[in-house]
Design a protein around this motif. Sequence first.
Motif, PDB file in Angstrom:
ATOM      1  N   ASP A   1     -10.977  15.645   2.936  1.00 58.60           N
ATOM      2  CA  ASP A   1     -10.567  17.014   3.242  1.00 58.60           C
ATOM      3  C   ASP A   1     -10.098  17.091   4.693  1.00 58.60           C
ATOM      4  OD1 ASP A   1     -11.256  18.954   0.932  1.00 58.60           O
ATOM      5  OD2 ASP A   1     -13.051  17.704   1.086  1.00 58.60           O
ATOM      6  N   GLY A   2      -9.173  18.021   4.965  1.00 59.30           N
ATOM      7  CA  GLY A   2      -8.729  18.238   6.337  1.00 59.30           C
ATOM      8  C   GLY A   2      -7.280  17.872   6.526  1.00 59.30           C
ATOM      9  N   SER A   3      -6.967  17.287   7.666  1.00 58.68           N
ATOM     10  CA  SER A   3      -5.599  16.877   7.996  1.00 58.68           C
ATOM     11  C   SER A   3      -5.598  15.410   8.396  1.00 58.68           C
ATOM     12  CB  SER A   3      -5.035  17.722   9.143  1.00 58.68           C
ATOM     13  OG  SER A   3      -4.957  19.088   8.791  1.00 58.68           O
ATOM     14  N   GLY A   4      -4.763  14.636   7.737  1.00 54.43           N
ATOM     15  CA  GLY A   4      -4.693  13.219   8.049  1.00 54.43           C
ATOM     16  C   GLY A   4      -4.000  12.458   6.937  1.00 54.43           C
ATOM     17  N   PHE A   5      -4.387  11.196   6.770  1.00 50.55           N
ATOM     18  CA  PHE A   5      -3.768  10.366   5.748  1.00 50.55           C
ATOM     19  C   PHE A   5      -4.773   9.338   5.238  1.00 50.55           C
ATOM     20  CE2 PHE A   5      -3.056   8.262   9.802  1.00 50.55           C
ATOM     21  CZ  PHE A   5      -3.447   6.957   9.537  1.00 50.55           C
ATOM     22  N   VAL A   6      -4.508   8.843   4.039  1.00 51.94           N
ATOM     23  CA  VAL A   6      -5.332   7.807   3.410  1.00 51.94           C
ATOM     24  C   VAL A   6      -4.399   6.725   2.881  1.00 51.94           C
ATOM     25  CG1 VAL A   6      -7.061   7.271   1.667  1.00 51.94           C
ATOM     26  CG2 VAL A   6      -7.000   9.546   2.693  1.00 51.94           C
TER      27      VAL A   6
ATOM     28  N   ALA B   1      -7.619   2.269   4.247  1.00 51.53           N
ATOM     29  CA  ALA B   1      -7.815   2.839   5.582  1.00 51.53           C
ATOM     30  C   ALA B   1      -7.563   4.337   5.541  1.00 51.53           C
ATOM     31  CB  ALA B   1      -6.875   2.174   6.592  1.00 51.53           C
ATOM     32  N   TRP B   2      -8.023   5.040   6.595  1.00 55.07           N
ATOM     33  CA  TRP B   2      -7.750   6.470   6.703  1.00 55.07           C
ATOM     34  C   TRP B   2      -7.836   6.884   8.167  1.00 55.07           C
ATOM     35  CZ3 TRP B   2     -11.938   4.329   4.214  1.00 55.07           C
ATOM     36  CH2 TRP B   2     -13.200   4.559   4.763  1.00 55.07           C
ATOM     37  N   SER B   3      -7.203   7.995   8.476  1.00 54.36           N
ATOM     38  CA  SER B   3      -7.176   8.473   9.856  1.00 54.36           C
ATOM     39  C   SER B   3      -8.570   8.921  10.292  1.00 54.36           C
ATOM     40  CB  SER B   3      -6.166   9.614  10.003  1.00 54.36           C
ATOM     41  OG  SER B   3      -6.361  10.614   9.035  1.00 54.36           O
ATOM     42  N   ALA B   4      -8.842   8.761  11.590  1.00 49.42           N
ATOM     43  CA  ALA B   4     -10.175   9.036  12.122  1.00 49.42           C
ATOM     44  C   ALA B   4     -10.530  10.516  12.061  1.00 49.42           C
ATOM     45  CB  ALA B   4     -10.274   8.532  13.552  1.00 49.42           C
TER      46      ALA B   4
ATOM     47  N   VAL C   1      -7.697  14.951  -1.173  1.00 47.13           N
ATOM     48  CA  VAL C   1      -7.224  13.740  -1.840  1.00 47.13           C
ATOM     49  C   VAL C   1      -8.434  12.953  -2.313  1.00 47.13           C
ATOM     50  CG1 VAL C   1      -6.077  11.520  -1.499  1.00 47.13           C
ATOM     51  CG2 VAL C   1      -5.052  13.600  -0.586  1.00 47.13           C
ATOM     52  N   TYR C   2      -8.382  12.477  -3.548  1.00 49.06           N
ATOM     53  CA  TYR C   2      -9.455  11.680  -4.121  1.00 49.06           C
ATOM     54  C   TYR C   2      -8.962  10.247  -4.334  1.00 49.06           C
ATOM     55  CZ  TYR C   2     -11.373  16.306  -5.201  1.00 49.06           C
ATOM     56  OH  TYR C   2     -11.844  17.582  -5.117  1.00 49.06           O
ATOM     57  N   THR C   3      -9.796   9.280  -3.981  1.00 45.50           N
ATOM     58  CA  THR C   3      -9.394   7.881  -4.146  1.00 45.50           C
ATOM     59  C   THR C   3     -10.547   7.055  -4.708  1.00 45.50           C
ATOM     60  OG1 THR C   3     -10.091   7.167  -1.930  1.00 45.50           O
ATOM     61  CG2 THR C   3      -7.849   8.053  -2.154  1.00 45.50           C
ATOM     62  N   ASP C   4     -10.181   5.939  -5.294  1.00 46.71           N
ATOM     63  CA  ASP C   4     -11.166   4.956  -5.736  1.00 46.71           C
ATOM     64  C   ASP C   4     -11.619   4.175  -4.503  1.00 46.71           C
ATOM     65  OD1 ASP C   4     -12.381   2.539  -6.601  1.00 46.71           O
ATOM     66  OD2 ASP C   4     -11.312   2.638  -8.505  1.00 46.71           O
ATOM     67  N   PRO C   5     -12.919   4.087  -4.223  1.00 42.86           N
ATOM     68  CA  PRO C   5     -13.378   3.348  -3.043  1.00 42.86           C
ATOM     69  C   PRO C   5     -12.873   1.912  -2.998  1.00 42.86           C
ATOM     70  CG  PRO C   5     -15.178   4.613  -3.975  1.00 42.86           C
ATOM     71  CD  PRO C   5     -14.036   4.718  -4.950  1.00 42.86           C
ATOM     72  N   ASN C   6     -12.734   1.270  -4.153  1.00 40.64           N
ATOM     73  CA  ASN C   6     -12.315  -0.116  -4.194  1.00 40.64           C
ATOM     74  C   ASN C   6     -10.812  -0.289  -4.004  1.00 40.64           C
ATOM     75  OD1 ASN C   6     -14.945  -0.935  -4.647  1.00 40.64           O
ATOM     76  ND2 ASN C   6     -14.742  -0.845  -6.860  1.00 40.64           N
TER      77      ASN C   6
ATOM     78  N   PRO D   1       0.820  -1.212   0.000  1.00 42.98           N
ATOM     79  CA  PRO D   1       0.000   0.000   0.000  1.00 42.98           C
ATOM     80  C   PRO D   1       0.858   1.268   0.000  1.00 42.98           C
ATOM     81  CG  PRO D   1       0.117  -0.905   2.206  1.00 42.98           C
ATOM     82  CD  PRO D   1       0.851  -1.870   1.312  1.00 42.98           C
ATOM     83  N   VAL D   2       0.218   2.378  -0.302  1.00 45.87           N
ATOM     84  CA  VAL D   2       0.867   3.690  -0.297  1.00 45.87           C
ATOM     85  C   VAL D   2       0.015   4.636   0.538  1.00 45.87           C
ATOM     86  CG1 VAL D   2       1.507   5.701  -1.704  1.00 45.87           C
ATOM     87  CG2 VAL D   2       2.003   3.398  -2.527  1.00 45.87           C
ATOM     88  N   THR D   3       0.659   5.457   1.364  1.00 43.76           N
ATOM     89  CA  THR D   3      -0.054   6.424   2.194  1.00 43.76           C
ATOM     90  C   THR D   3      -0.006   7.802   1.554  1.00 43.76           C
ATOM     91  OG1 THR D   3       0.430   5.228   4.238  1.00 43.76           O
ATOM     92  CG2 THR D   3      -0.141   7.541   4.443  1.00 43.76           C
ATOM     93  N   LEU D   4      -1.169   8.402   1.381  1.00 43.15           N
ATOM     94  CA  LEU D   4      -1.281   9.769   0.850  1.00 43.15           C
ATOM     95  C   LEU D   4      -1.626  10.705   1.995  1.00 43.15           C
ATOM     96  CD1 LEU D   4      -3.441   9.026  -2.340  1.00 43.15           C
ATOM     97  CD2 LEU D   4      -0.953   9.070  -2.145  1.00 43.15           C
ATOM     98  N   LEU D   5      -0.870  11.787   2.135  1.00 38.43           N
ATOM     99  CA  LEU D   5      -1.144  12.767   3.185  1.00 38.43           C
ATOM    100  C   LEU D   5      -2.208  13.752   2.720  1.00 38.43           C
ATOM    101  CD1 LEU D   5       2.471  13.540   4.472  1.00 38.43           C
ATOM    102  CD2 LEU D   5       0.811  11.868   5.333  1.00 38.43           C
ATOM    103  N   VAL D   6      -3.138  14.058   3.625  1.00 40.45           N
ATOM    104  CA  VAL D   6      -4.206  15.018   3.351  1.00 40.45           C
ATOM    105  C   VAL D   6      -3.906  16.284   4.136  1.00 40.45           C
ATOM    106  CG1 VAL D   6      -6.681  15.443   3.410  1.00 40.45           C
ATOM    107  CG2 VAL D   6      -5.823  13.114   3.086  1.00 40.45           C
ATOM    108  N   GLU D   7      -3.887  17.424   3.447  1.00 37.43           N
ATOM    109  CA  GLU D   7      -3.598  18.703   4.084  1.00 37.43           C
ATOM    110  C   GLU D   7      -4.733  19.674   3.819  1.00 37.43           C
ATOM    111  OE1 GLU D   7       0.063  19.838   2.305  1.00 37.43           O
ATOM    112  OE2 GLU D   7       1.258  18.343   3.375  1.00 37.43           O
ATOM    113  N   PRO D   8      -4.947  20.636   4.713  1.00 40.92           N
ATOM    114  CA  PRO D   8      -6.019  21.610   4.511  1.00 40.92           C
ATOM    115  C   PRO D   8      -5.899  22.310   3.166  1.00 40.92           C
ATOM    116  CG  PRO D   8      -5.151  21.782   6.739  1.00 40.92           C
ATOM    117  CD  PRO D   8      -4.233  20.849   5.996  1.00 40.92           C
TER     118      PRO D   8
END
Length: 234
Positions: free
Chosen positions: A216-221, A184-187, A175-180, A164-171
């Motif tokens: 959207d926001g701060s976290g990771f996917v 996982a993602w941060s709470a 980040v857009y992803t394919d549901p399939n 897997p690869v982790t994408l960081l989400v920043e304000p």
Amino acid sequence: MSFFTLDEYVEKTRQVDRGQGLFELETPRMLELNLGGPGLASQAWIKMGTMVGYTGQVKFTREGIMEQGVGNLLKKAVSGEGARLTRAEGVGRVYLADNAKKVTVLKLNGEALFVNGNDVLAFESNIRNEIRMMKKLTGVLAGGLFNVRLEGDGLLAITSHYDPVTLLVEPGRPVYTDPNATVAWSASLQPELKTDVSLKTFFGRGSGDSIQMRFDGSGFVLIQPFEEVYFQAG
């Protein structure tokens, strides 16, 4: 062509105790639960249908009807086998695998994480879990119908197809992803489903997948290089 004698093959592939504790990666695609050892817990939750072998005195009990409350019961009825759990309890070693997917062991320190319901392999019994449903019908069409919120202190094993690869989400930088392909993602993140249906999509000439998750926001996917279909409508 290379070959092994039976003794050589047994020695090459035999189980090895690495002393990693309750959760031990026997191979990159197989998890070993060391239940009831010195200083180790005697039970853990595992995804139903993932036990491929065990030794010792271990009892497997399907999650009770009221184990997680009425809300989770109704959600499990809709979400299917991917969210069903079994309690492994006793003293022994349990081996888990799920369609030869790669296993990753995480340590939660009072944190929370959302995991696609199909990608939860095992977790310690003191970690709280709650099924969350996608609010829009497009979640059903995309296959991303449900996910599991896991929170607390303890070990968690998740699966993915390949690395897997982790994408960081920043304000301001969603980040857009394919549901399939989303594992996982941060709470701290609350994804929204975005549709982009056009005539080109229907004719197979779309510029991208018609249903996406927006973070959207701060976290990771966490995403995997594979589109796994969990649910198909109709």
